[in-house]
Design a protein around this motif. Structure first.
Motif, PDB file in Angstrom:
ATOM      1  N   LEU A 105      35.951   6.711  26.044  1.00 46.70           N
ATOM      2  CA  LEU A 105      37.393   6.673  26.281  1.00 46.70           C
ATOM      3  C   LEU A 105      37.919   8.054  26.670  1.00 46.70           C
ATOM      4  CD1 LEU A 105      38.644   4.401  23.345  1.00 46.70           C
ATOM      5  CD2 LEU A 105      38.601   3.834  25.756  1.00 46.70           C
ATOM      6  N   THR A 129      44.755   8.851  24.351  1.00 50.18           N
ATOM      7  CA  THR A 129      44.373   9.364  25.672  1.00 50.18           C
ATOM      8  C   THR A 129      45.496   9.157  26.678  1.00 50.18           C
ATOM      9  OG1 THR A 129      43.306   7.286  26.406  1.00 50.18           O
ATOM     10  CG2 THR A 129      41.935   8.886  25.221  1.00 50.18           C
ATOM     11  N   LYS A 130      46.215   8.049  26.559  1.00 51.72           N
ATOM     12  CA  LYS A 130      47.313   7.784  27.473  1.00 51.72           C
ATOM     13  C   LYS A 130      48.506   8.701  27.199  1.00 51.72           C
ATOM     14  CE  LYS A 130      45.287   4.613  29.861  1.00 51.72           C
ATOM     15  NZ  LYS A 130      44.979   4.817  31.292  1.00 51.72           N
ATOM     16  N   SER A 146      44.221   0.169  19.012  1.00 59.36           N
ATOM     17  CA  SER A 146      43.936   0.868  20.268  1.00 59.36           C
ATOM     18  C   SER A 146      44.312   2.334  20.100  1.00 59.36           C
ATOM     19  CB  SER A 146      44.723   0.239  21.427  1.00 59.36           C
ATOM     20  OG  SER A 146      44.198  -1.004  21.798  1.00 59.36           O
ATOM     21  N   ASN A 150      39.301   8.616  30.416  1.00 56.92           N
ATOM     22  CA  ASN A 150      40.761   8.645  30.509  1.00 56.92           C
ATOM     23  C   ASN A 150      41.346  10.051  30.542  1.00 56.92           C
ATOM     24  OD1 ASN A 150      40.304   5.939  30.208  1.00 56.92           O
ATOM     25  ND2 ASN A 150      41.321   5.730  28.239  1.00 56.92           N
ATOM     26  N   TYR A 156      42.626   4.908  22.517  1.00 61.18           N
ATOM     27  CA  TYR A 156      43.123   4.602  23.864  1.00 61.18           C
ATOM     28  C   TYR A 156      44.550   5.104  24.026  1.00 61.18           C
ATOM     29  CZ  TYR A 156      44.900   1.756  27.737  1.00 61.18           C
ATOM     30  OH  TYR A 156      45.491   1.333  28.899  1.00 61.18           O
ATOM     31  N   HIS A 160      38.959   1.066  28.063  1.00 59.72           N
ATOM     32  CA  HIS A 160      39.746   0.546  26.947  1.00 59.72           C
ATOM     33  C   HIS A 160      38.808  -0.084  25.925  1.00 59.72           C
ATOM     34  CE1 HIS A 160      42.459  -2.555  24.987  1.00 59.72           C
ATOM     35  NE2 HIS A 160      43.057  -1.410  24.736  1.00 59.72           N
ATOM     36  N   LYS A 161      39.122   0.144  24.662  1.00 59.49           N
ATOM     37  CA  LYS A 161      38.328  -0.428  23.583  1.00 59.49           C
ATOM     38  C   LYS A 161      39.250  -0.719  22.416  1.00 59.49           C
ATOM     39  CE  LYS A 161      34.492  -1.318  21.152  1.00 59.49           C
ATOM     40  NZ  LYS A 161      33.493  -2.342  21.489  1.00 59.49           N
TER      41      LYS A 161
END
Length: 313
Positions: A166, A215-216, A209, A170, A212, A150-151
């Motif tokens: 990331l 990617t989720k 984010s 991920n 991030y 996470h960033k």
């Protein structure tokens, strides 16, 4: 002022055909009943209903592979699955934390725990996972893709190496590790399970984010699509929690921030039954509430949430 509004509403109602009023009333009743059913269903699933008998379903004495299994949510997965009687293979880059988790789990739950210390953001290490499993003849029945990076930063300020970190951790690692284990999972006589950790950020825009959250989102779609390919033999569950108190979030338990154990215990109640869960009952309730808001309102709520829990701290 209120009286004027009330009179205006009365005039509108008087001019509206009765058939239309009946239709609106029926639609409103349906919406209320549907919402009430969702609340009762959620209460039943998270408070009353018990998890399935996983040792019987996936094989007593088989192994659960947990990536990032030494800390945070990964450690909770390792502990809760060990509590059910599964042997645990922890994959993590932190030897000290992994060794501590191994000793604690073996002492408390009387199962076997193996450690594999490597960085999954390096694609070359995926093959080493396969070699380790073959050399130790491990019957993997559950794969928990928990490892993540996470960033928080505006995209314009993120160095390329952070973006690739990331994506590699991920997305690439999760995909390649799943692909690596799928043939063996499908060959097993009993069912198997794949659990992928996503995030509530996959459901809504998450400023600061952005990469991030993207990617989720990939993890959610990958999981839903994969399930349709393999559901005859493998249970697939994607977990999309809100804030969880871990080393990554660095937030204490309280409010919408829950313990890792709460997230995992809630998710286990849905494994083998549904494709996606928010995990902890608190997060499921929030997800239900947020479904009532428009995209614009959700964006404003997200901004307030970020500022409350991350940006201002």
């Amino acid at each position: 002022m209120l009286g004027h509004i009330s009179k205006s509403i009365d005039k509108i109602v008087e001019k509206t055909p009765k058939q239309a009023l009946y239709g609106f009333a029926a639609l409103g009743s349906f919406y209320v009943l549907r919402s009430g059913f969702r609340v009762l269903s959620s209460f039943y699933r998270h408070v009353i209903r018990r998890p399935l008998d996983f040792p019987s379903r996936y094989g007593k004495g088989s192994w659960a592979l947990v990536t990032g299994g030494a800390n945070g949510i990964g450690k909770a997965w390792s502990q809760e699955l060990a509590k059910l009687g599964f042997n645990i293979l922890i994959i993590d880059f932190d030897w000290e934390a992994a060794n501590q988790a191994k000793e604690t789990i073996e002492l408390n739950y009387k199962v076997v725990v193996e450690m594999l210390i490597l960085d999954l953001s390096d694609q070359d290490n995926i093959a080493n996972v396969g070699k380790f499993i073959e050399e130790n003849n491990l019957d993997i029945s559950i794969l928990v893709n928990n490892a993540g990076a996470h960033k928080m930063a505006p995209v314009k300020d993120m160095p390329n190496e952070d973006i690739m970190k990331l994506i590699n951790t991920n997305v690439i690692a999760m995909t390649l590790l799943t692909r690596l284990l799928l043939p063996k999972l499908l060959e097993r006589k009993q069912r198997s399970a794949i659990i992928n950790m996503s995030s509530v950020s996959a459901h809504i825009g998450f400023p600061y984010s952005t990469v991030y959250a993207a990617t989720k989102s990939y993890i959610r779609i990958f999981s839903a699509s994969l399930r349709e390919e393999i559901k005859e033999k493998i249970d697939v569950l994607v977990v999309s929690p809100e804030g969880v108190s871990t080393n990554m979030t660095k937030k204490p338990v309280g409010g919408d921030i829950v313990r890792p154990e709460d997230c995992v215990i809630g998710a286990l109640k849905e494994l083998g039954r549904r494709i996606e869960t928010f995990g902890a009952p608190r997060h499921t309730w929030n997800g239900w509430k947020n479904s009532f808001f428009s995209d614009a309102t959700r964006s404003e709520r997200t901004e307030r949430y970020l500022r409350k829990y991350f940006i201002n701290k």
